[in-house]
Design a protein around this motif. Structure first.
Motif, PDB file in Angstrom:
ATOM      1  N   LEU A  99       0.838  -1.199   0.000  1.00 61.85           N
ATOM      2  CA  LEU A  99       0.000   0.000   0.000  1.00 61.85           C
ATOM      3  C   LEU A  99       0.874   1.250   0.000  1.00 61.85           C
ATOM      4  CD1 LEU A  99      -2.708  -1.055   2.611  1.00 61.85           C
ATOM      5  CD2 LEU A  99      -2.991  -0.858   0.133  1.00 61.85           C
ATOM      6  N   GLN A 100       1.896   1.239   0.835  1.00 64.22           N
ATOM      7  CA  GLN A 100       2.830   2.371   0.903  1.00 64.22           C
ATOM      8  C   GLN A 100       3.493   2.601  -0.446  1.00 64.22           C
ATOM      9  OE1 GLN A 100       5.964   1.832   3.807  1.00 64.22           O
ATOM     10  NE2 GLN A 100       7.342   3.132   2.666  1.00 64.22           N
ATOM     11  N   LYS A 101       3.976   1.552  -1.059  1.00 63.53           N
ATOM     12  CA  LYS A 101       4.672   1.667  -2.337  1.00 63.53           C
ATOM     13  C   LYS A 101       3.744   2.209  -3.428  1.00 63.53           C
ATOM     14  CE  LYS A 101       8.228   1.135  -5.004  1.00 63.53           C
ATOM     15  NZ  LYS A 101       9.128   2.262  -5.074  1.00 63.53           N
ATOM     16  N   SER A 102       2.474   1.799  -3.402  1.00 62.19           N
ATOM     17  CA  SER A 102       1.546   2.291  -4.426  1.00 62.19           C
ATOM     18  C   SER A 102       1.343   3.803  -4.313  1.00 62.19           C
ATOM     19  CB  SER A 102       0.204   1.557  -4.352  1.00 62.19           C
ATOM     20  OG  SER A 102      -0.473   1.878  -3.154  1.00 62.19           O
ATOM     21  N   ILE A 103       1.282   4.316  -3.092  1.00 66.18           N
ATOM     22  CA  ILE A 103       1.151   5.764  -2.894  1.00 66.18           C
ATOM     23  C   ILE A 103       2.434   6.470  -3.324  1.00 66.18           C
ATOM     24  CG2 ILE A 103       0.925   7.587  -1.155  1.00 66.18           C
ATOM     25  CD1 ILE A 103      -1.716   6.203  -1.754  1.00 66.18           C
ATOM     26  N   GLN A 104       3.574   5.931  -2.921  1.00 65.47           N
ATOM     27  CA  GLN A 104       4.854   6.546  -3.299  1.00 65.47           C
ATOM     28  C   GLN A 104       5.014   6.596  -4.808  1.00 65.47           C
ATOM     29  OE1 GLN A 104       7.714   4.167  -1.179  1.00 65.47           O
ATOM     30  NE2 GLN A 104       7.532   5.393   0.675  1.00 65.47           N
ATOM     31  N   ASP A 105       4.689   5.519  -5.485  1.00 66.17           N
ATOM     32  CA  ASP A 105       4.798   5.489  -6.946  1.00 66.17           C
ATOM     33  C   ASP A 105       3.827   6.481  -7.595  1.00 66.17           C
ATOM     34  OD1 ASP A 105       6.770   3.558  -6.805  1.00 66.17           O
ATOM     35  OD2 ASP A 105       5.419   1.886  -7.280  1.00 66.17           O
ATOM     36  N   ALA A 106       2.619   6.583  -7.061  1.00 66.48           N
ATOM     37  CA  ALA A 106       1.624   7.486  -7.631  1.00 66.48           C
ATOM     38  C   ALA A 106       2.039   8.951  -7.504  1.00 66.48           C
ATOM     39  CB  ALA A 106       0.277   7.266  -6.954  1.00 66.48           C
ATOM     40  N   LEU A 107       2.805   9.274  -6.466  1.00 62.77           N
ATOM     41  CA  LEU A 107       3.215  10.656  -6.243  1.00 62.77           C
ATOM     42  C   LEU A 107       4.538  11.025  -6.922  1.00 62.77           C
ATOM     43  CD1 LEU A 107       2.149  11.143  -2.523  1.00 62.77           C
ATOM     44  CD2 LEU A 107       1.071  12.064  -4.572  1.00 62.77           C
TER      45      LEU A 107
END
Length: 75
Positions: free
Chosen positions: A14-22
C-alpha cells in the motif's frame, strides 16, 4: 490507510503504491523519501488513503525561527 474490511493487507505494498503514484507530483522520485509513517484503520463507510507530504527544509525552518527573550519573533 482507512480500509473497508478486515482482510489482511500488505502495508508495504500500500505504501509503495502511494509513493509510486506521487512520483513527479510531490517529489522528483520516491528515492527522495527519507521518513514514512503509516497505519491501517478500519472505516467501512469511507475507505481512503490520507497523505501528508512535508519537506525537511520546512521542518528545519520551523525549529530554527529566532525568538527574542520576550518570545516575540525577531527579524
Amino acid at each position: 490507510f482507512y480500509v473497508a474490511d478486515r482482510r489482511r493487507r500488505d502495508g508495504d505494498n500500500l505504501q509503495k503504491s502511494i509513493q509510486d503514484a506521487l512520483n513527479r507530483i510531490a517529489y522528483a522520485d520516491d528515492s527522495q523519501i527519507k521518513e514514512w509513517h503509516g497505519a491501517l484503520t478500519l472505516d467501512p463507510d469511507k475507505p481512503r488513503a490520507v497523505v501528508q507530504v512535508e519537506t525537511r527544509d520546512q521542518s528545519v525552518q520551523q525549529f530554527t525561527t529566532k525568538r527574542g527573550n520576550n518570545g516575540e519573533k525577531e527579524d
